[in-house]
Design a protein around this motif. Structure first.
Motif, PDB file in Angstrom:
ATOM      1  N   GLY A  86       8.937  -9.427  13.915  1.00  6.96           N
ATOM      2  CA  GLY A  86       7.834  -8.717  13.154  1.00  6.96           C
ATOM      3  C   GLY A  86       7.456  -9.348  12.805  1.00  6.96           C
ATOM      4  N   THR A  87       6.943  -9.145  11.616  1.00  8.44           N
ATOM      5  CA  THR A  87       5.093  -9.496  11.482  1.00  8.44           C
ATOM      6  C   THR A  87       6.339 -10.236   9.243  1.00  8.44           C
ATOM      7  OG1 THR A  87       5.012  -7.793   9.639  1.00  8.44           O
ATOM      8  CG2 THR A  87       4.236  -7.628  11.187  1.00  8.44           C
ATOM      9  N   GLY A  88       7.249 -10.113   9.137  1.00  7.94           N
ATOM     10  CA  GLY A  88       7.430 -10.783   7.856  1.00  7.94           C
ATOM     11  C   GLY A  88       6.794 -10.032   6.421  1.00  7.94           C
ATOM     12  N   ILE A  89       5.716  -9.228   6.958  1.00  3.54           N
ATOM     13  CA  ILE A  89       5.707  -8.106   5.651  1.00  3.54           C
ATOM     14  C   ILE A  89       5.686  -6.996   5.885  1.00  3.54           C
ATOM     15  CG2 ILE A  89       3.295  -7.475   4.582  1.00  3.54           C
ATOM     16  CD1 ILE A  89       2.190  -9.819   6.599  1.00  3.54           C
ATOM     17  N   ASP A  90       6.566  -6.179   4.514  1.00  3.70           N
ATOM     18  CA  ASP A  90       6.701  -4.959   4.369  1.00  3.70           C
ATOM     19  C   ASP A  90       5.352  -4.221   3.229  1.00  3.70           C
ATOM     20  OD1 ASP A  90       6.930  -5.915   2.035  1.00  3.70           O
ATOM     21  OD2 ASP A  90       9.097  -4.352   1.537  1.00  3.70           O
ATOM     22  N   HIS A  91       5.515  -3.025   3.633  1.00  2.06           N
ATOM     23  CA  HIS A  91       5.150  -1.484   3.737  1.00  2.06           C
ATOM     24  C   HIS A  91       4.938  -0.847   2.929  1.00  2.06           C
ATOM     25  CE1 HIS A  91       0.516  -4.290   3.813  1.00  2.06           C
ATOM     26  NE2 HIS A  91       1.154  -4.689   4.643  1.00  2.06           N
ATOM     27  N   SER A  92       4.865   0.511   2.586  1.00  2.00           N
ATOM     28  CA  SER A  92       5.830   1.405   2.338  1.00  2.00           C
ATOM     29  C   SER A  92       5.047   2.347   2.714  1.00  2.00           C
ATOM     30  CB  SER A  92       5.535   2.249   0.499  1.00  2.00           C
ATOM     31  OG  SER A  92       3.968   2.411   0.333  1.00  2.00           O
ATOM     32  N   VAL A  93       5.752   3.992   3.164  1.00  2.00           N
ATOM     33  CA  VAL A  93       5.179   5.383   4.188  1.00  2.00           C
ATOM     34  C   VAL A  93       3.621   5.398   3.445  1.00  2.00           C
ATOM     35  CG1 VAL A  93       5.646   7.160   4.995  1.00  2.00           C
ATOM     36  CG2 VAL A  93       7.013   5.986   4.479  1.00  2.00           C
ATOM     37  N   GLU A  94       4.111   5.484   1.739  1.00  2.00           N
ATOM     38  CA  GLU A  94       2.402   5.827   1.749  1.00  2.00           C
ATOM     39  C   GLU A  94       1.349   4.841   1.909  1.00  2.00           C
ATOM     40  OE1 GLU A  94       1.436   5.472  -3.298  1.00  2.00           O
ATOM     41  OE2 GLU A  94       3.275   6.740  -3.156  1.00  2.00           O
ATOM     42  N   ASP A  95       1.747   3.622   1.748  1.00  2.00           N
ATOM     43  CA  ASP A  95       0.516   2.156   1.754  1.00  2.00           C
ATOM     44  C   ASP A  95       0.191   3.236   3.737  1.00  2.00           C
ATOM     45  OD1 ASP A  95       1.645   0.951  -0.424  1.00  2.00           O
ATOM     46  OD2 ASP A  95       2.392  -0.461   0.515  1.00  2.00           O
ATOM     47  N   PHE A  96       0.576   3.315   4.044  1.00  2.00           N
ATOM     48  CA  PHE A  96       0.247   3.698   5.927  1.00  2.00           C
ATOM     49  C   PHE A  96      -0.656   4.723   5.299  1.00  2.00           C
ATOM     50  CE2 PHE A  96       1.982   3.090  10.176  1.00  2.00           C
ATOM     51  CZ  PHE A  96       0.599   3.741  10.902  1.00  2.00           C
ATOM     52  N   LEU A  97      -0.234   5.855   4.610  1.00  2.00           N
ATOM     53  CA  LEU A  97      -0.870   6.839   4.542  1.00  2.00           C
ATOM     54  C   LEU A  97      -1.709   6.852   4.050  1.00  2.00           C
ATOM     55  CD1 LEU A  97       0.224   9.363   4.827  1.00  2.00           C
ATOM     56  CD2 LEU A  97       0.657   9.980   2.375  1.00  2.00           C
ATOM     57  N   ALA A  98      -2.021   5.543   2.770  1.00  2.00           N
ATOM     58  CA  ALA A  98      -3.055   5.706   1.706  1.00  2.00           C
ATOM     59  C   ALA A  98      -4.511   5.142   3.238  1.00  2.00           C
ATOM     60  CB  ALA A  98      -3.011   4.331   0.650  1.00  2.00           C
ATOM     61  N   ILE A  99      -4.088   3.784   3.401  1.00  2.00           N
ATOM     62  CA  ILE A  99      -4.473   3.214   4.924  1.00  2.00           C
ATOM     63  C   ILE A  99      -4.875   4.224   5.426  1.00  2.00           C
ATOM     64  CG2 ILE A  99      -4.793   1.662   7.007  1.00  2.00           C
ATOM     65  CD1 ILE A  99      -2.782  -0.557   4.802  1.00  2.00           C
ATOM     66  N   ALA A 100      -4.466   5.342   6.333  1.00  2.00           N
ATOM     67  CA  ALA A 100      -5.219   6.031   7.350  1.00  2.00           C
ATOM     68  C   ALA A 100      -6.391   7.052   6.742  1.00  2.00           C
ATOM     69  CB  ALA A 100      -3.872   7.267   8.001  1.00  2.00           C
ATOM     70  N   PHE A 101      -6.010   7.279   5.737  1.00  2.00           N
ATOM     71  CA  PHE A 101      -6.726   7.906   5.349  1.00  2.00           C
ATOM     72  C   PHE A 101      -7.919   7.068   4.762  1.00  2.00           C
ATOM     73  CE2 PHE A 101      -3.449  11.324   5.394  1.00  2.00           C
ATOM     74  CZ  PHE A 101      -4.243  12.650   5.807  1.00  2.00           C
ATOM     75  N   ARG A 102      -7.897   6.482   4.524  1.00  2.00           N
ATOM     76  CA  ARG A 102      -9.384   4.976   3.983  1.00  2.00           C
ATOM     77  C   ARG A 102     -10.166   5.567   5.261  1.00  2.00           C
ATOM     78  NH1 ARG A 102      -6.578   1.979   0.393  1.00  2.00           N
ATOM     79  NH2 ARG A 102      -6.278   0.971   1.989  1.00  2.00           N
ATOM     80  N   VAL A 103      -9.518   5.338   6.640  1.00  2.00           N
ATOM     81  CA  VAL A 103      -9.881   5.242   7.656  1.00  2.00           C
ATOM     82  C   VAL A 103     -10.985   6.563   7.738  1.00  2.00           C
ATOM     83  CG1 VAL A 103     -10.307   4.811  10.141  1.00  2.00           C
ATOM     84  CG2 VAL A 103      -8.542   3.465   8.656  1.00  2.00           C
ATOM     85  N   VAL A 104     -10.469   7.308   7.508  1.00  2.00           N
ATOM     86  CA  VAL A 104     -12.113   8.895   7.346  1.00  2.00           C
ATOM     87  C   VAL A 104     -12.502   8.472   5.760  1.00  2.00           C
ATOM     88  CG1 VAL A 104     -10.724   9.538   9.499  1.00  2.00           C
ATOM     89  CG2 VAL A 104      -9.862  10.460   6.905  1.00  2.00           C
TER      90      VAL A 104
END
Length: 326
Positions: free
Chosen positions: A249-267
């Motif tokens: 693992g990475t030892g760092i956790d994120h929420s599904v919301e975090d993942f969503l925000a990062i993805a939309f920030r890319v575009v």
């Protein structure tokens, strides 16, 4: 040079692992589930390389419950290393198909171990386990001694397979190991998984091909890594002088919301303008937070998950943009 057999070679991890082993000079055999489809998209670069396919890469067809055929393949190929990645791996789907999940993920592993037990020279064996074995753990982060408390059919099947691997190591002196993998993503992730659903939706919405994205809970937290990093750790595990189990693992956790925000920030979009939530996507038993402690892998394998979530998501979204652009 060594020979390896990979079950689940057509999947995300299997395809990356095959590339990694071939680059190291291995001869690679892959076990492929026989069905009506012959599409092997993730393996296409290898399949169309005349210096690789049927020269150093060979595919064999068998289901995990086809013991006779698998035994025959193992006797024919005599691998030095066996990487067991196959099985029904979609956590949400496991609630809909619990019997086949247990048949292939749990019993498929046991059947492999039984075959290895009878071989005169069994290969080193790596079972790819999952953080889902911990379910709702009492401690965070989890390590190799954290009690298993799975709350999904997939997690239960993986816990069975993980414990069987340990049992066969201890009882029959097999070089049998578990790689307890936390979530790991890539552009090769299947489109039914929430992470790929998010990155593909972000790309499609930015191109005007889609209007909204529909998801369930956004609160779940996961330890997300990059699949190519993880297959490197899988190889390292079987190069150790003694068999053991490792958290990856990475030892760092994120929420599904975090993942969503990062993805939309890319575009350059705000995900909140496009989200719809549907209770149909909620699981009967949700796992809220899974976070791994990879310190043992770092100390003993010299391995660290080097690619962090923002970079992983950027790679996935940009891949989906290229795929969707006319």
């Amino acid at each position: 040079m060594p020979t390896a057999l990979i079950t689940g070679i057509t999947g995300q991890d299997g395809s990356y692992l095959a590339e990694r082993l071939l680059a190291k000079g291995y001869t690679v055999h892959g076990l492929v589930r026989r069905n009506s489809s012959t599409v092997r998209t993730r393996l296409d670069p290898l399949f169309y390389d005349k210096d690789v396919y049927n020269e150093r890469l060979f595919l064999h067809y068998a289901d995990l419950d086809d013991v006779t055929t698998i035994r025959r393949i193992l006797h024919k190929t005599m691998p030095d290393e066996l990487y067991h990645l196959a099985g029904q791996s979609h956590v949400g789907a496991s609630f809909e198909i619990p019997e086949s999940t247990c048949q292939f993920t749990a019993m498929g592993t046991l059947k492999l171990l039984e075959i290895l037990r009878d071989l005169p020279t069994p290969p080193k064996f790596l079972h790819i386990s999952s953080s889902e074995i911990f379910g709702r753990p009492d401690e965070s982060p989890q390590n190799e001694t954290t009690p298993m408390r799975p709350v999904t059919p997939y997690g239960i099947a993986k816990a069975f397979a993980t414990q069987m691997t340990t049992l066969y190591r201890d009882s029959f002196e097999l070089f049998a190991c578990n790689a307890i993998c936390y979530n790991h993503e890539s552009p090769r992730r299947g489109e039914s998984f929430v992470t790929r659903k998010i990155t593909k939706a972000a790309a499609a919405i930015s191109l005007g091909l889609q209007d909204t994205i529909t998801l369930g809970s956004l609160d779940g937290r996961r330890d997300w890594g990059f699949a190519p990093d993880y297959v490197d750790a899988m190889w390292r595990i079987l190069q150790q002088p003694a068999p053991d189990d490792y958290i990856l693992g990475t030892g760092i956790d994120h929420s599904v919301e975090d993942f969503l925000a990062i993805a939309f920030r890319v575009v350059d979009l705000d995900w909140r303008d496009y989200i719809q939530q549907d209770p149909r996507y909620l699981r009967p038993a949700e796992v809220n937070r899974l976070l791994g402690n990879p310190s043992k892998a770092k100390q003993q394998l010299g391995w660290t998950a080097t690619t962090q979530l923002p970079e992983i998501v950027r790679i996935m979204v940009q891949h989906d943009l290229r795929e969707l652009q006319p």
